[in-house]
Write an enzyme that holds these catalytic residues in place. Structure first.
Site, PDB file in Angstrom:
ATOM      1  N   HIS A 295      39.757  -3.041  16.335  1.00  0.00           N
ATOM      2  CA  HIS A 295      38.409  -3.396  15.858  1.00  0.00           C
ATOM      3  C   HIS A 295      37.470  -2.207  16.046  1.00  0.00           C
ATOM      4  CE1 HIS A 295      34.474  -5.186  15.472  1.00  0.00           C
ATOM      5  NE2 HIS A 295      34.212  -5.004  16.756  1.00  0.00           N
TER       6      HIS A 295
ATOM      7  N   HIS B 186      31.837   0.553  21.578  1.00  0.00           N
ATOM      8  CA  HIS B 186      30.845  -0.533  21.627  1.00  0.00           C
ATOM      9  C   HIS B 186      31.355  -1.857  22.169  1.00  0.00           C
ATOM     10  CE1 HIS B 186      32.758  -2.166  18.018  1.00  0.00           C
ATOM     11  NE2 HIS B 186      32.045  -3.261  18.197  1.00  0.00           N
ATOM     12  N   ASP B 187      32.674  -2.084  22.198  1.00  0.00           N
ATOM     13  CA  ASP B 187      33.221  -3.345  22.716  1.00  0.00           C
ATOM     14  C   ASP B 187      34.206  -3.113  23.866  1.00  0.00           C
ATOM     15  OD1 ASP B 187      33.222  -5.362  19.665  1.00  0.00           O
ATOM     16  OD2 ASP B 187      31.983  -5.507  21.475  1.00  0.00           O
TER      17      ASP B 187
ATOM     18  N   ASP C  66      29.811  -3.066  12.670  1.00  0.00           N
ATOM     19  CA  ASP C  66      30.466  -4.064  13.530  1.00  0.00           C
ATOM     20  C   ASP C  66      30.967  -5.251  12.712  1.00  0.00           C
ATOM     21  OD1 ASP C  66      29.413  -5.849  16.556  1.00  0.00           O
ATOM     22  OD2 ASP C  66      31.372  -5.162  15.877  1.00  0.00           O
TER      23      ASP C  66
ATOM     24  N   HIS D  58      38.750  -8.506  19.447  1.00  0.00           N
ATOM     25  CA  HIS D  58      37.948  -7.449  20.080  1.00  0.00           C
ATOM     26  C   HIS D  58      38.828  -6.501  20.878  1.00  0.00           C
ATOM     27  CE1 HIS D  58      34.544 -10.198  19.133  1.00  0.00           C
ATOM     28  NE2 HIS D  58      34.006  -9.020  18.830  1.00  0.00           N
TER      29      HIS D  58
HETATM   30  C1  LIG Z   1      33.321 -13.528  10.291  1.00  0.00           C
HETATM   31  C2  LIG Z   1      32.457 -13.570  11.502  1.00  0.00           C
HETATM   32  N1  LIG Z   1      31.906 -14.724  11.838  1.00  0.00           N
HETATM   33  C3  LIG Z   1      31.082 -14.794  12.908  1.00  0.00           C
HETATM   34  C4  LIG Z   1      30.457 -16.034  13.219  1.00  0.00           C
HETATM   35  C5  LIG Z   1      29.541 -16.117  14.249  1.00  0.00           C
HETATM   36  C6  LIG Z   1      29.249 -14.985  15.000  1.00  0.00           C
HETATM   37  C7  LIG Z   1      28.187 -15.040  16.073  1.00  0.00           C
HETATM   38  O1  LIG Z   1      28.133 -14.197  16.925  1.00  0.00           O
HETATM   39  N2  LIG Z   1      27.261 -16.023  15.926  1.00  0.00           N
HETATM   40  C8  LIG Z   1      26.043 -16.149  16.730  1.00  0.00           C
HETATM   41  C9  LIG Z   1      25.465 -17.544  16.452  1.00  0.00           C
HETATM   42  C10 LIG Z   1      24.118 -17.708  17.168  1.00  0.00           C
HETATM   43  C11 LIG Z   1      23.128 -16.642  16.694  1.00  0.00           C
HETATM   44  C12 LIG Z   1      23.715 -15.251  17.005  1.00  0.00           C
HETATM   45  C13 LIG Z   1      23.918 -15.122  18.524  1.00  0.00           C
HETATM   46  C14 LIG Z   1      24.919 -16.181  18.977  1.00  0.00           C
HETATM   47  C15 LIG Z   1      24.335 -17.576  18.675  1.00  0.00           C
HETATM   48  C16 LIG Z   1      26.269 -16.014  18.243  1.00  0.00           C
HETATM   49  C17 LIG Z   1      25.060 -15.057  16.281  1.00  0.00           C
HETATM   50  C18 LIG Z   1      29.902 -13.764  14.761  1.00  0.00           C
HETATM   51  C19 LIG Z   1      30.818 -13.664  13.713  1.00  0.00           C
HETATM   52  N3  LIG Z   1      31.461 -12.478  13.393  1.00  0.00           N
HETATM   53  C20 LIG Z   1      31.491 -11.234  13.933  1.00  0.00           C
HETATM   54  C21 LIG Z   1      30.890 -10.788  15.186  1.00  0.00           C
HETATM   55  C22 LIG Z   1      29.801  -9.932  15.181  1.00  0.00           C
HETATM   56  C23 LIG Z   1      29.262  -9.499  16.389  1.00  0.00           C
HETATM   57  C24 LIG Z   1      29.814  -9.886  17.592  1.00  0.00           C
HETATM   58  C25 LIG Z   1      30.910 -10.734  17.600  1.00  0.00           C
HETATM   59  C26 LIG Z   1      31.457 -11.170  16.401  1.00  0.00           C
HETATM   60 CL1  LIG Z   1      32.828 -12.187  16.390  1.00  0.00          CL
HETATM   61  N4  LIG Z   1      32.234 -10.449  13.153  1.00  0.00           N
HETATM   62  N5  LIG Z   1      32.707 -11.155  12.131  1.00  0.00           N
HETATM   63  C27 LIG Z   1      32.232 -12.419  12.279  1.00  0.00           C
HETATM   64 MG   LIG Z   2      30.428  -6.681  20.643  1.00  0.00          MG
END
Ligand SMILES: Cc1nc2ccc(C(=O)N[C@]34C[C@H]5C[C@H](C[C@H](C5)C3)C4)cc2n2c(-c3ccccc3Cl)nnc12
Ligand SMILES: [Mg+2]
Length: 344
Positions: free
Chosen positions: A86, A122-123, A234, A82
């Site tokens: 990104h 956004h981050d 995102d 982040h």
């Molecule tokens: C590859 C990949 N894997 C990722 C695996 C998991 C999660 C994740 O936030 N999981 C959750 C799991 C439960 C239900 C909801 C709310 C919370 C509790 C957290 C989602 C994000 C992932 N992610 C992102 C990403 C997108 C937006 C913000 C931060 C990130 Cl890091 N961008 N790429 C990826």
């Molecule tokens: Mg974010």
């Protein structure tokens, strides 16, 4: 937030606005992480505003836009994922989406402007930890925002607001009062929409909207679409070519997840499997994330914006490769769940 004008102006000179564009720069699958040189990313971000006609439409000054972008880049810390790169990738995906579809059929001029600003912002000031960790660790940000939820996203917007209130950096200062308020409200809504928990709360409404058809005259449809598009931007690292996507997922995203899991263990807490470097198996977690979040998201995006079909094709290809890795891992006895060869 005050930054000495001379310091910013000094940096201005480094940013050569007339930059040479990398080949296929406007493609949805452009490998954004190849843009390594710091000042080049600023020049390319500047080019996105110019190429989308935003500089002419809103009469931005070169100095103000460049100072704004330098302040935004400076507003990011350097966690594994982040960070500014990104944000640059997220902004680039929206830019390439606008090049692939006629975005004016879905968004007003102000919404397009708010989207690109929100993508880069956004981050802002992300610490590489999740909302859940803010609350668990009783961080200052949790004290400030946990009663309203979306702790980090509220902080990212607060940081954006600070930059827009920094003299010489407010690119939307030239908007009239009504447009200024509308733009700022949209930036806030869009940044808050990047909380995946919020995305999961509204995806059923987005499915309904896709089924009945997008109604440009329905303000709620605009909100649902802006939310769907920013979430697609995102998460766009997951729809890039597998070779780039898998390296960023393993070495940047899961590096952050595992560091958070280490800190949770130090707090005496048990991390989720995805955050536990001893338990996480990235290929199978990627397949679950694809089926639970990515596929429904991008399928909806394409239903509303058909010309972006290529991202669903790439997502499906990536899932097949994750599956082949997962099958190979299951066949090996003591496979290492975090290290994998790039199967391309
Ligand atoms: C590859 C990949 N894997 C990722 C695996 C998991 C999660 C994740 O936030 N999981 C959750 C799991 C439960 C239900 C909801 C709310 C919370 C509790 C957290 C989602 C994000 C992932 N992610 C992102 C990403 C997108 C937006 C913000 C931060 C990130 Cl890091 N961008 N790429 C990826
Ligand atoms: Mg974010």
């Amino acid at each position: 937030m005050q930054v000495p004008q001379t310091e910013l102006d000094g940096a201005l000179q480094e940013v050569h606005i007339t930059c040479t564009l990398p080949p296929n720069f406007s493609s949805l699958l452009f490998p954004t992480y190849i843009v390594e040189e710091e000042s080049k990313s600023i020049s390319l971000a500047y080019h996105m505003f110019e190429d989308l006609g935003l500089i002419n439409r809103w009469q931005f000054s070169h100095q103000t836009l460049t100072r704004f972008l330098l302040m935004v880049k400076r507003g990011y810390r350097d966690p594994p994922y982040h960070n500014w790169m990104h944000a640059f990738c997220v902004g680039h995906f929206f830019y390439s989406l606008c090049k692939a579809v006629d975005i004016s059929k879905y968004m007003t001029d102000i919404e397009v402007l708010a989207m690109l600003i929100a993508c880069f912002c956004h981050d802002l000031d992300h610490r590489g930890t999740t909302n859940a960790f803010q609350v668990a660790s009783r961080s200052v940000l949790a004290c400030l925002y946990s009663s309203e939820g979306s702790v980090m996203e509220r902080h990212h917007f607060a940081q954006t607001f600070c930059i827009l209130n920094t003299s010489g950096c407010n690119i939307i200062e030239c908007l009239d009062t009504e447009n200024y308020k509308t733009c700022l409200d949209n930036i806030q809504k869009i940044i808050l929409a990047t909380d995946l928990a919020q995305h999961l709360r509204i995806i059923s409404q987005q499915k309904e909207m896709a089924a009945t058809g997008y109604d440009f005259n329905n303000p709620h449809h605009h909100f649902l679409l802006l939310s769907l598009v920013i979430t697609s931007c995102d998460l766009s690292i997951n729809v890039k070519m597998f070779e780039e996507s898998s390296v960023i997922v393993r070495d940047h995203i899961y590096s952050e997840f595992f560091s958070e899991g280490d800190m949770e263990k130090e707090l005496g807490r048990t991390p989720m499997q995805q955050n536990d470097r001893k338990k996480a198996c990235i290929p199978s977690l990627q397949i679950k994330f694809n089926d639970f979040i990515l596929a429904p998201l991008y399928t909806l995006l394409i239903k509303l914006l058909p010309p972006a079909q290529i991202v669903v094709d790439q997502l499906e290809e990536n899932r097949l490769i994750w599956e082949s890795i997962s099958i190979k891992h299951n066949q090996e006895e003591n496979h290492n769940c975090v290290k994998y060869d790039n199967y391309t």
